[in-house]
Write a protein that holds these residues in place. Structure first.
Motif, PDB file in Angstrom:
ATOM      1  N   THR A 137       0.854  -1.181   0.000  1.00  0.00           N
ATOM      2  CA  THR A 137       0.000   0.000   0.000  1.00  0.00           C
ATOM      3  C   THR A 137       0.896   1.240   0.000  1.00  0.00           C
ATOM      4  O   THR A 137       2.108   1.131  -0.193  1.00  0.00           O
ATOM      5  N   LYS A 196       1.893   5.264   1.548  1.00  0.00           N
ATOM      6  CA  LYS A 196       1.883   6.058   2.784  1.00  0.00           C
ATOM      7  C   LYS A 196       0.811   7.134   2.824  1.00  0.00           C
ATOM      8  O   LYS A 196       0.473   7.627   3.893  1.00  0.00           O
ATOM      9  N   THR A 197       0.289   7.519   1.660  1.00  0.00           N
ATOM     10  CA  THR A 197      -0.697   8.604   1.619  1.00  0.00           C
ATOM     11  C   THR A 197      -2.145   8.095   1.578  1.00  0.00           C
ATOM     12  O   THR A 197      -3.069   8.875   1.351  1.00  0.00           O
ATOM     13  N   GLU A 198      -2.334   6.793   1.783  1.00  0.00           N
ATOM     14  CA  GLU A 198      -3.699   6.248   1.794  1.00  0.00           C
ATOM     15  C   GLU A 198      -4.483   6.788   2.990  1.00  0.00           C
ATOM     16  O   GLU A 198      -3.914   7.282   3.977  1.00  0.00           O
ATOM     17  N   LYS A 235      -6.626   6.593   6.415  1.00  0.00           N
ATOM     18  CA  LYS A 235      -6.386   5.817   7.640  1.00  0.00           C
ATOM     19  C   LYS A 235      -7.108   4.467   7.637  1.00  0.00           C
ATOM     20  O   LYS A 235      -6.635   3.502   8.248  1.00  0.00           O
ATOM     21  N   LEU A 264      -4.668   2.293   5.913  1.00  0.00           N
ATOM     22  CA  LEU A 264      -3.401   2.146   6.653  1.00  0.00           C
ATOM     23  C   LEU A 264      -3.596   1.341   7.934  1.00  0.00           C
ATOM     24  O   LEU A 264      -2.826   0.428   8.229  1.00  0.00           O
ATOM     25  N   ARG A 272      -2.126  -2.239   9.078  1.00  0.00           N
ATOM     26  CA  ARG A 272      -1.361  -2.371  10.328  1.00  0.00           C
ATOM     27  C   ARG A 272      -1.913  -3.517  11.172  1.00  0.00           C
ATOM     28  O   ARG A 272      -1.175  -4.264  11.802  1.00  0.00           O
ATOM     29  N   TRP A 318       5.059  -0.317   2.594  1.00  0.00           N
ATOM     30  CA  TRP A 318       4.426   1.007   2.608  1.00  0.00           C
ATOM     31  C   TRP A 318       5.178   1.891   1.618  1.00  0.00           C
ATOM     32  O   TRP A 318       6.293   2.323   1.908  1.00  0.00           O
ATOM     33  N   ASP A 352       6.483   4.969  -0.650  1.00  0.00           N
ATOM     34  CA  ASP A 352       6.598   6.428  -0.656  1.00  0.00           C
ATOM     35  C   ASP A 352       5.964   6.965  -1.926  1.00  0.00           C
ATOM     36  O   ASP A 352       5.780   6.235  -2.904  1.00  0.00           O
ATOM     37  N   TYR A 356       0.072  13.481   7.824  1.00  0.00           N
ATOM     38  CA  TYR A 356       1.035  12.460   7.356  1.00  0.00           C
ATOM     39  C   TYR A 356       1.103  12.442   5.843  1.00  0.00           C
ATOM     40  O   TYR A 356       2.108  12.022   5.269  1.00  0.00           O
ATOM     41  N   ALA A 367       4.516  12.889   3.781  1.00  0.00           N
ATOM     42  CA  ALA A 367       4.940  11.910   2.771  1.00  0.00           C
ATOM     43  C   ALA A 367       5.385  12.592   1.471  1.00  0.00           C
ATOM     44  O   ALA A 367       6.147  12.025   0.693  1.00  0.00           O
TER      45      ALA A 367
END
Ligand code: PLP
Length: 384
Positions: free
Chosen positions: A94, A96-98, A100, A103, A107, A118, A120, A332, A336
């Motif tokens: 996936t 990093k800018t997805e 929550k 994300l 997790r 994750w 970039d 976040y 990113a």
């Protein structure tokens, strides 16, 4: 107050509301009641809405699973596929800018023994195709990439990423919560296996969404919610007819209005941008070309986003500082992109919608300009 926070949620379009009401009153039947007219009427309404939703995205109605919103759809898609296919591999990809809801779902899978890459993004918020390609491994079972980013509005190249996923046998999930009614989607030709949808970002009610689950090729997932076996076993629970009718109507209107909505939004957004860029030290976050026209995300250097929001209390926008959570972490998503903490903290997301007027845009330009100038005068760092 002036509402420029359509990416957080939209008002229910009056035409949608009018269609919903009867399904809360006289037509109250359970769509799963197969033995009487109350049930038949509700079931028919649900199936019409299913066709309306499918038609906005070029899907078969049988590929639409009702959920409570894009958060649930993201959970169902990612956990459902990961669990069903875990014997084949335990690696997911996936970005990093997805949102929550993607994300945190990933997790959670990490805690269950899955491994997540994750990715970039580039400085403009877009994925570097080669970086994506390099992340795919023999044990990769799923990749999840959003179509339109909720903070900066950038549009990822889903067709290209999806084509690669098909070649590599990787299930491709796309969160399209922010895309419906803004970006043309044709799943008949787009190589996407699952797509998350939400009604309330597109002038429908809150608490209803859908997950598109492809039949060709057939994608199999585990259910998260077990019970009466509704939605072909993928999501049990009595269907909320009024919500579903609302989502169907909202998507139907979105399909009709997309061209006009986009054109107006672009004109208003450009006006807003021109007005605000007259201030010094204002930076655009995210690519301006690969972007939905409703979104403008700006950083006002030497101004704290929260203070700016306080200074423009009668304007509803989102700031890249604290708002989305209880913490004081800067956005976040902007981090990113490589934005400094200062610029991330000084960012504001303006999102324009169907009911935004030129007068509102002009008033916002004036209010923001006055507030920014005032705050900078007070700032010990500002020296221009
Ligand atoms: N995904 C994205 C990109 C979003 O912007 C949102 C909205 O908050 C969601 C998912 C969650 O959608 P919902 O509110 O329908 O759960």
């Amino acid at each position: 107050p002036i509402y420029l926070d359509y990416s957080a949620t939209t008002p229910v379009d009056p035409r949608v509301l009018a269609k919903m009401i009867p399904w809360l009153s006289e037509n109250f039947g359970n769509p799963a009641s197969r033995s009487h007219a109350y049930g038949w009427a509700a079931e028919e309404a649900v199936e019409i809405a299913r066709e309306q939703v499918a038609s906005l995205i070029g899907a078969d109605p049988r590929e639409i699973v009702w959920t409570s919103g894009a958060t649930e759809s993201n959970n169902l898609a990612i956990k459902g596929a990961a669990r069903f296919h875990s014997a084949r591999g335990k690696h997911l990809i996936t970005v990093k800018t997805e949102h929550k809801s993607v994300l945190d779902t990933c997790r959670e899978l990490e805690r269950d023994g899955f491994e997540i890459t994750w990715l970039d993004v580039q400085e403009n918020g877009l994925i570097d195709f080669d970086v994506f390609a390099a992340a795919i491994r023999p044990d990769t079972i799923l990749a999840s990439v959003m179509l339109v980013n909720n903070e900066i509005g950038v549009i990822q190249d889903i067709a290209r990423l999806g084509t690669l996923c098909r070649e590599k046998g990787v299930i491709f999930h796309v969160d399209a919560a922010q895309a419906t009614g803004k970006v043309a989607i044709d799943l008949a030709s787009l190589p996407v296996d699952m797509m998350s949808l939400s009604a309330h970002k597109t002038y429908g009610p809150k608490g209803i969404g859908a997950l598109y689950v492809s039949r060709k090729p057939r994608v199999r997932i585990d259910a998260l919610i077990h019970g009466g076996g509704h939605e072909r076993g993928m999501r049990s629970g009595t269907l909320p007819t009024h919500q579903i009718v609302g989502m169907g109507e909202a998507y139907w209107i979105a399909r009709e209005n997309m061209g006009a909505d986009n054109e107006r939004a672009r004109w208003l957004r450009d006006r807003l941008m021109q007005g605000l860029m007259k201030l010094d030290q204002v930076f655009v976050n995210g690519d301006m070309d690969q972007r939905v026209p409703h979104n403008l995300n700006l950083s006002f250097n030497f101004v704290e986003g929260e203070s700016l929001l306080m200074g423009i209390k009668d304007v509803a926008v989102s700031s890249g500082s604290a708002c989305t959570s209880a913490s004081l972490e800067p956005s976040y998503v902007l981090r990113a992109l490589g934005r400094s903490d200062e610029l991330a903290h000084s960012s504001i997301r303006f999102s324009i919608g169907r009911f935004t007027t030129q007068d509102e845009i002009d008033a916002v330009i004036e209010k923001i300009s006055a507030s920014v100038s005032k705050l900078r005068e007070l700032s010990p760092l500002w020296d221009m």
